[in-house]
Write a protein that holds these residues in place. Structure first.
Motif, PDB file in Angstrom:
ATOM      1  N   TRP A   1      33.625  66.042  37.739  1.00 28.84           N
ATOM      2  CA  TRP A   1      32.496  65.460  36.704  1.00 28.84           C
ATOM      3  C   TRP A   1      32.176  63.978  37.073  1.00 28.84           C
ATOM      4  O   TRP A   1      32.972  63.378  37.524  1.00 28.84           O
ATOM      5  N   PRO A   2      30.818  63.726  36.765  1.00 29.43           N
ATOM      6  CA  PRO A   2      30.493  62.078  36.975  1.00 29.43           C
ATOM      7  C   PRO A   2      31.500  61.177  36.093  1.00 29.43           C
ATOM      8  O   PRO A   2      31.888  61.355  35.240  1.00 29.43           O
ATOM      9  N   ALA A   3      31.482  59.884  36.866  1.00 23.96           N
ATOM     10  CA  ALA A   3      32.308  58.896  36.342  1.00 23.96           C
ATOM     11  C   ALA A   3      31.545  58.250  35.216  1.00 23.96           C
ATOM     12  O   ALA A   3      32.153  57.788  34.202  1.00 23.96           O
ATOM     13  N   ASP A   4      30.344  58.198  35.196  1.00 21.90           N
ATOM     14  CA  ASP A   4      29.422  57.610  34.172  1.00 21.90           C
ATOM     15  C   ASP A   4      29.297  58.503  32.979  1.00 21.90           C
ATOM     16  O   ASP A   4      29.133  59.830  33.033  1.00 21.90           O
ATOM     17  N   ARG A   5      29.711  58.088  31.854  1.00 24.27           N
ATOM     18  CA  ARG A   5      29.609  58.882  30.496  1.00 24.27           C
ATOM     19  C   ARG A   5      28.488  59.599  30.339  1.00 24.27           C
ATOM     20  O   ARG A   5      28.523  60.850  29.920  1.00 24.27           O
ATOM     21  N   ASN A   6      27.236  58.870  30.360  1.00 19.40           N
ATOM     22  CA  ASN A   6      26.094  59.706  29.991  1.00 19.40           C
ATOM     23  C   ASN A   6      25.948  60.682  31.017  1.00 19.40           C
ATOM     24  O   ASN A   6      25.399  61.717  30.763  1.00 19.40           O
ATOM     25  N   ALA A   7      26.137  60.397  32.238  1.00 17.75           N
ATOM     26  CA  ALA A   7      25.872  61.480  33.330  1.00 17.75           C
ATOM     27  C   ALA A   7      27.065  62.770  33.211  1.00 17.75           C
ATOM     28  O   ALA A   7      26.595  63.908  33.452  1.00 17.75           O
ATOM     29  N   ARG A   8      28.070  62.365  32.706  1.00 10.19           N
ATOM     30  CA  ARG A   8      29.079  63.442  32.539  1.00 10.19           C
ATOM     31  C   ARG A   8      28.799  64.068  31.479  1.00 10.19           C
ATOM     32  O   ARG A   8      28.930  65.445  31.510  1.00 10.19           O
ATOM     33  N   ALA A   9      28.253  63.758  30.225  1.00 16.50           N
ATOM     34  CA  ALA A   9      27.812  64.560  29.063  1.00 16.50           C
ATOM     35  C   ALA A   9      27.015  65.472  29.326  1.00 16.50           C
ATOM     36  O   ALA A   9      26.627  66.478  29.096  1.00 16.50           O
ATOM     37  N   TRP A  10      25.878  64.798  30.222  1.00 20.82           N
ATOM     38  CA  TRP A  10      24.573  65.678  30.515  1.00 20.82           C
ATOM     39  C   TRP A  10      25.108  66.735  31.637  1.00 20.82           C
ATOM     40  O   TRP A  10      24.714  67.973  31.420  1.00 20.82           O
TER      41      TRP A  10
ATOM     42  N   GLU B   1      14.857  66.601  35.204  1.00 16.48           N
ATOM     43  CA  GLU B   1      15.712  65.651  34.170  1.00 16.48           C
ATOM     44  C   GLU B   1      16.648  64.933  34.824  1.00 16.48           C
ATOM     45  O   GLU B   1      16.883  63.625  34.860  1.00 16.48           O
ATOM     46  N   GLY B   2      17.610  65.836  35.422  1.00 16.50           N
ATOM     47  CA  GLY B   2      18.895  65.111  35.784  1.00 16.50           C
ATOM     48  C   GLY B   2      18.461  64.175  37.230  1.00 16.50           C
ATOM     49  O   GLY B   2      19.140  62.995  37.158  1.00 16.50           O
ATOM     50  N   LEU B   3      17.762  64.488  38.061  1.00 13.06           N
ATOM     51  CA  LEU B   3      17.369  63.842  39.018  1.00 13.06           C
ATOM     52  C   LEU B   3      16.699  62.523  38.731  1.00 13.06           C
ATOM     53  O   LEU B   3      16.871  61.342  39.220  1.00 13.06           O
ATOM     54  N   ASP B   4      15.878  62.819  37.644  1.00 15.25           N
ATOM     55  CA  ASP B   4      15.208  61.435  37.094  1.00 15.25           C
ATOM     56  C   ASP B   4      15.927  60.485  36.431  1.00 15.25           C
ATOM     57  O   ASP B   4      15.845  59.143  36.706  1.00 15.25           O
TER      58      ASP B   4
ATOM     59  N   LEU C   1      22.302  66.660  41.203  1.00 13.95           N
ATOM     60  CA  LEU C   1      21.831  66.513  39.856  1.00 13.95           C
ATOM     61  C   LEU C   1      22.183  65.630  38.808  1.00 13.95           C
ATOM     62  O   LEU C   1      21.505  65.290  37.721  1.00 13.95           O
ATOM     63  N   ALA C   2      23.591  64.793  39.140  1.00 18.08           N
ATOM     64  CA  ALA C   2      23.896  64.108  37.919  1.00 18.08           C
ATOM     65  C   ALA C   2      24.271  62.551  38.751  1.00 18.08           C
ATOM     66  O   ALA C   2      25.359  62.138  38.269  1.00 18.08           O
ATOM     67  N   GLY C   3      23.553  62.617  39.728  1.00 17.35           N
ATOM     68  CA  GLY C   3      23.814  61.075  40.525  1.00 17.35           C
ATOM     69  C   GLY C   3      24.201  61.440  41.820  1.00 17.35           C
ATOM     70  O   GLY C   3      23.542  62.173  42.530  1.00 17.35           O
ATOM     71  N   GLU C   4      24.709  60.402  42.478  1.00 17.03           N
ATOM     72  CA  GLU C   4      24.561  60.189  43.847  1.00 17.03           C
ATOM     73  C   GLU C   4      25.837  61.166  44.558  1.00 17.03           C
ATOM     74  O   GLU C   4      25.755  61.163  45.702  1.00 17.03           O
ATOM     75  N   SER C   5      26.654  61.841  43.619  1.00 17.22           N
ATOM     76  CA  SER C   5      27.623  62.317  44.034  1.00 17.22           C
ATOM     77  C   SER C   5      27.782  63.851  43.702  1.00 17.22           C
ATOM     78  O   SER C   5      27.114  64.309  42.651  1.00 17.22           O
ATOM     79  N   PHE C   6      28.151  64.866  44.701  1.00 16.51           N
ATOM     80  CA  PHE C   6      28.215  66.155  44.362  1.00 16.51           C
ATOM     81  C   PHE C   6      29.297  66.337  43.248  1.00 16.51           C
ATOM     82  O   PHE C   6      30.511  66.060  43.471  1.00 16.51           O
ATOM     83  N   THR C   7      28.672  66.922  41.982  1.00 12.50           N
ATOM     84  CA  THR C   7      29.941  67.274  41.201  1.00 12.50           C
ATOM     85  C   THR C   7      29.827  68.615  40.660  1.00 12.50           C
ATOM     86  O   THR C   7      29.158  69.611  41.084  1.00 12.50           O
ATOM     87  N   ALA C   8      30.586  69.023  39.544  1.00 10.38           N
ATOM     88  CA  ALA C   8      30.679  70.609  39.121  1.00 10.38           C
ATOM     89  C   ALA C   8      29.448  71.035  38.810  1.00 10.38           C
ATOM     90  O   ALA C   8      29.050  72.333  38.823  1.00 10.38           O
TER      91      ALA C   8
END
Length: 228
Positions: A83-92, A141-144, A151-158
């Motif tokens: 999951w993303p390291a950033d809390r907001n990105a991880r929640a989204w 929304e995720g990309l913006d 979808l949730a930032g610069e890294s591929f995640t779940a």
């Protein structure tokens, strides 16, 4: 840790793709056990390795983890980057993945995953159009919000892995999801692990009548890139 991941046909099994792709993308080693679909009900055979009689299923020694979302969370406890390291990105990302896991029934039912097929839908019912519009909205929304290219930032995640089967559906049925969402589709289709999955799917020679009938019932097949 010694993982074994049980999956089914590359061409059809959208649920199998999710943890398989995530583990490949994050370089998490595992033994890949493919058990093909055979007939309309595979539950008894699949219960040999999965308590719910479905794929995917992860074995980690004597620990058995079934359901794609549970597998992802199990891996997240043991490996960074799920999951993303950033809390907001991880929640989204968790919300979006859960929405994919529990929703989008019209998209799943009307546009079944078939990696090698290109088809024209006979009709686009309102419920399907609602799902297509929601996909476009969610991806944009995720990309913006998080800056892309994933979808949730610069890294591929779940969350990218969870929507990977949608990329095949968009391509197979030529779904119109807008330029921002389409850019993500093109990016994930070009991911090395997705190219590996696709190559295996196109090389499969067996066919499952139930899956083939699903597609024939909703669309006219224009191209089939699978091995004969």
């Amino acid at each position: 840790m010694s993982y074994t991941l049980f999956t089914a046909n590359r061409n059809y099994s959208s649920w199998s793709l999710r943890p398989w792709l995530l583990m490949k993308a994050l370089d998490i080693p595992f033994e890949d056990r493919l058990v093909p679909f055979a007939g309309p009900d595979n539950s008894e055979e699949f219960r040999g390795f999965a308590p719910n009689g479905k794929v995917p299923c992860l074995h980690d020694g004597d620990v058995v983890v079934w359901d794609s979302l549970a597998i992802v969370e199990y891996l997240a406890e043991r490996h960074p980057g799920v999951w993303p390291a950033d809390r907001n990105a991880r929640a989204w990302a968790r919300c979006a993945a859960a929405e994919m896991h529990s929703g989008f029934s019209p998209l799943r039912n009307i546009c079944p995953m078939s990696v090698g097929v290109r088809a024209e839908l006979i009709a686009v019912p309102p419920a399907l159009q609602n799902d297509i519009d929601r996909i476009a909205e969610l991806f944009a929304e995720g990309l913006d919000r998080f800056g892309g290219p994933w979808l949730a930032g610069e890294s591929f995640t779940a969350v990218d892995a969870f929507f990977a089967p949608v990329a095949y559906r968009v391509r197979s049925f030529d779904l119109k999801i807008g330029p921002k969402a389409q850019a993500w589709v093109e990016r994930i289709l070009a991911h090395p692990a997705m190219l590996d999955w696709e190559a295996q799917a196109l090389a499969e020679t067996w066919r499952d009548d139930a899956h083939e009938d699903e597609i024939a019932g909703v669309a006219t097949i224009r191209e089939d890139h699978r091995a004969a």
